[in-house]
Design a protein around this motif. Structure first.
Motif, short mmCIF file in Angstrom:
data_model
loop_
_atom_site.label_atom_id
_atom_site.label_comp_id
_atom_site.label_asym_id
_atom_site.label_seq_id
_atom_site.Cartn_x
_atom_site.Cartn_y
_atom_site.Cartn_z
N GLY A 108 -49.16 -46.80 19.99
CA GLY A 108 -49.30 -46.36 21.38
C GLY A 108 -48.26 -45.33 21.77
N THR A 109 -47.05 -45.44 21.20
CA THR A 109 -46.00 -44.46 21.49
C THR A 109 -46.42 -43.06 21.06
OG1 THR A 109 -44.39 -46.23 21.06
CG2 THR A 109 -43.54 -43.98 21.20
N GLU A 155 -59.58 -31.13 15.96
CA GLU A 155 -58.83 -30.11 15.25
C GLU A 155 -59.60 -28.80 15.15
OE1 GLU A 155 -58.48 -30.03 10.81
OE2 GLU A 155 -56.43 -30.64 11.25
N ARG A 156 -60.90 -28.90 14.87
CA ARG A 156 -61.71 -27.70 14.67
C ARG A 156 -62.13 -27.07 15.99
NH1 ARG A 156 -65.53 -29.29 9.45
NH2 ARG A 156 -63.79 -29.80 8.05
N GLY A 157 -61.95 -27.80 17.09
CA GLY A 157 -62.20 -27.21 18.39
C GLY A 157 -63.66 -26.96 18.71
N ARG A 158 -64.57 -27.63 17.99
CA ARG A 158 -65.99 -27.41 18.29
C ARG A 158 -66.41 -28.05 19.60
NH1 ARG A 158 -68.97 -28.11 12.37
NH2 ARG A 158 -67.90 -26.35 11.35
N THR A 159 -65.66 -29.04 20.03
CA THR A 159 -65.89 -29.64 21.33
C THR A 159 -64.56 -30.16 21.83
OG1 THR A 159 -67.22 -31.26 22.57
CG2 THR A 159 -66.40 -31.93 20.41
N SER A 160 -64.41 -30.29 23.11
CA SER A 160 -63.13 -30.72 23.66
C SER A 160 -62.89 -32.19 23.37
CB SER A 160 -63.11 -30.49 25.18
OG SER A 160 -64.14 -31.21 25.81
N GLY A 161 -61.62 -32.57 23.45
CA GLY A 161 -61.25 -33.94 23.13
C GLY A 161 -61.91 -34.97 24.03
N ARG A 213 -50.75 -37.33 24.46
CA ARG A 213 -51.63 -37.37 25.63
C ARG A 213 -53.04 -37.77 25.22
NH1 ARG A 213 -48.87 -35.20 29.85
NH2 ARG A 213 -47.13 -33.81 29.33
N LEU A 214 -53.13 -38.77 24.36
CA LEU A 214 -54.41 -39.34 23.92
C LEU A 214 -54.44 -40.84 24.21
CD1 LEU A 214 -55.03 -37.55 20.48
CD2 LEU A 214 -56.29 -37.20 22.61
N SER A 215 -54.04 -41.19 25.42
CA SER A 215 -53.92 -42.60 25.76
C SER A 215 -55.26 -43.34 25.71
CB SER A 215 -53.32 -42.74 27.17
OG SER A 215 -52.03 -42.18 27.22
N LEU A 216 -56.36 -42.64 25.89
CA LEU A 216 -57.67 -43.29 25.90
C LEU A 216 -58.32 -43.33 24.52
CD1 LEU A 216 -59.24 -41.92 29.21
CD2 LEU A 216 -58.21 -44.15 28.79
N LEU A 217 -57.62 -42.84 23.49
CA LEU A 217 -58.20 -42.85 22.16
C LEU A 217 -58.50 -44.28 21.69
CD1 LEU A 217 -59.01 -41.25 19.64
CD2 LEU A 217 -56.67 -41.52 18.80
N VAL A 255 -45.15 -33.88 14.77
CA VAL A 255 -46.54 -33.47 14.94
C VAL A 255 -47.03 -33.74 16.36
CG1 VAL A 255 -48.90 -33.95 14.20
CG2 VAL A 255 -47.10 -33.71 12.50
N CYS A 256 -46.68 -34.91 16.90
CA CYS A 256 -47.12 -35.26 18.25
C CYS A 256 -46.47 -34.39 19.32
CB CYS A 256 -46.81 -36.74 18.52
SG CYS A 256 -47.76 -37.89 17.52
N HIS A 257 -45.22 -34.02 19.09
CA HIS A 257 -44.49 -33.24 20.10
C HIS A 257 -44.88 -31.77 20.08
CE1 HIS A 257 -41.29 -32.37 22.89
NE2 HIS A 257 -40.81 -31.44 22.09
N ASP A 258 -45.01 -31.18 18.91
CA ASP A 258 -45.32 -29.75 18.81
C ASP A 258 -45.94 -29.48 17.44
OD1 ASP A 258 -45.43 -26.99 18.74
OD2 ASP A 258 -43.48 -26.71 19.70
N GLU A 259 -47.25 -29.35 17.42
CA GLU A 259 -47.95 -29.13 16.15
C GLU A 259 -47.56 -27.80 15.51
OE1 GLU A 259 -52.12 -29.55 15.88
OE2 GLU A 259 -52.17 -31.59 16.67
N GLU A 260 -47.39 -26.79 16.32
CA GLU A 260 -47.06 -25.48 15.77
C GLU A 260 -45.69 -25.49 15.11
OE1 GLU A 260 -49.12 -23.03 15.49
OE2 GLU A 260 -50.65 -24.23 16.49
N PHE A 261 -44.73 -26.16 15.73
CA PHE A 261 -43.40 -26.28 15.13
C PHE A 261 -43.48 -27.07 13.82
CE2 PHE A 261 -39.68 -29.00 14.47
CZ PHE A 261 -38.70 -28.04 14.29
N ALA A 262 -44.25 -28.16 13.83
CA ALA A 262 -44.38 -28.98 12.63
C ALA A 262 -45.02 -28.19 11.50
CB ALA A 262 -45.22 -30.23 12.94
N ARG A 263 -46.01 -27.38 11.84
CA ARG A 263 -46.68 -26.54 10.81
C ARG A 263 -45.70 -25.49 10.27
NH1 ARG A 263 -50.76 -25.79 13.53
NH2 ARG A 263 -52.13 -27.34 12.58
#
Length: 292
Positions: free
Chosen positions: A25-26, A87-93, A32-36, A162-170
């Motif tokens: 959950g953390t 990830e592929r962005g074909r539809t919104s989260g 920001r995916l609390s409803l996943l 990864v959770c904080h900043d995907e671009e930085f992690a990449r």
């Protein structure tokens, strides 16, 4: 209460779930995916019904012997699919989550009907039925909890990046896709672990509310995770103990107790801060003299 074998299994299951659920959950709150968890829980319902159907076809007894394994498989597949779609962005989260919500519930009801069961058979999985925890269920919970804690705590630095900043992690060379899928899979396992305790409809609350409480008082990601784990264990064990003496639903009692803790902490926090103001630079002495 502690001398009852049923309560011994139930308390141990509640303890394990209270530890595991806030860990993933953390990460979900950070992303920001609390409803996943809700979306995965609905998909897991289809897995439960599929387990019933397979057991019925194979003439196994009891009919729900494959319900938990079916829930694990369906939840993992659903979590990976929604992560790939996001990830592929074909539809919104949010659209992907909506598809999981509606498709999971519809699939579960349809498959349980084909298996010769009724919607009442799904109630124990929707709202929890900790009294039905068997020794086999408990051992599966122990194994899955150990896996969740091992990954969630052992890979905390990489998963946080990864959770904080995907671009930085990449840019730092981290395997972002693998880590994202890892979070999704661990979330799916957490949902199935918590299924017997609070139910698929309330599992997301146990993953998120203790984290929300911890964020009100913790000052770092690590503190938030460990404090949330402590809160999760406390509300699970306390809520289950209350239901031993009162005829109440364990899952609902645990969630209401967690929300009550959040309410108390949220109301008390401004009063505490007023009495003891927050120092943004505790390492700097208060009597610093600024030269010309």
């Amino acid at each position: 209460m502690l001398g009852d074998p049923l309560m011994q299994r139930a308390l141990l299951a509640a303890l394990l779930v209270g530890l595991a659920a806030p860990v993933i959950g953390t990460y979900l709150v950070q992303r920001r995916l609390s409803l996943l968890g809700d979306g995965i829980g609905h998909v897991a319902l289809t897995g439960v019904a599929l387990g019933w159907l397979v057991s019925n076809v194979m003439d196994l007894a009891p009919r729900d012997v494959l319900a938990v394994p079916g829930a694990v498989i369906a939840a993992v597949i659903g979590a990976v699919v929604i992560e790939l779609v996001r990830e592929r962005g074909r539809t919104s989260g949010d659209v992907a989550l909506a598809l999981l919500f509606y498709g999971g519930i519809a699939g579960g009801v349809l498959l349980i009907s084909l298996a010769g069961g009724t919607n009442a058979n799904l109630m124990a999985y929707l709202f929890g039925s900790i009294s039905t925890v068997s020794s086999a269920d408990l051992w599966l919970t122990v194994v899955l909890t150990a896996l969740i804690l091992g990954v969630g705590i052992g890979l905390r630095t990489a998963l946080f990046a990864v959770c904080h900043d995907e671009e930085f992690a990449r840019a730092a060379g981290l395997p972002v896709r693998v880590l994202n899928i890892t979070i999704a899979v661990i979330a799916a396992l957490t949902v199935t672990v918590s299924m017997r305790v609070v139910g698929l409809l309330l599992v997301s609350a146990l993953m998120i509310v203790p984290v929300a409480v911890a964020q009100l008082v913790a000052s770092s990601f690590r503190q938030t995770m460990y404090l949330a784990m402590g809160i999760g264990v406390t509300v699970c064990v306390t809520g289950l103990s209350i239901t031993y003496w009162n005829d109440l639903s364990p899952g609902a009692t645990i969630v209401v107790l967690a929300i009550g803790v959040y309410t108390v902490v949220a109301l008390a926090r401004p009063l505490v801060q007023r009495v003891r103001p927050h120092d943004p630079h505790p390492q700097v002495p208060d009597d610093v003299t600024v030269g010309a």
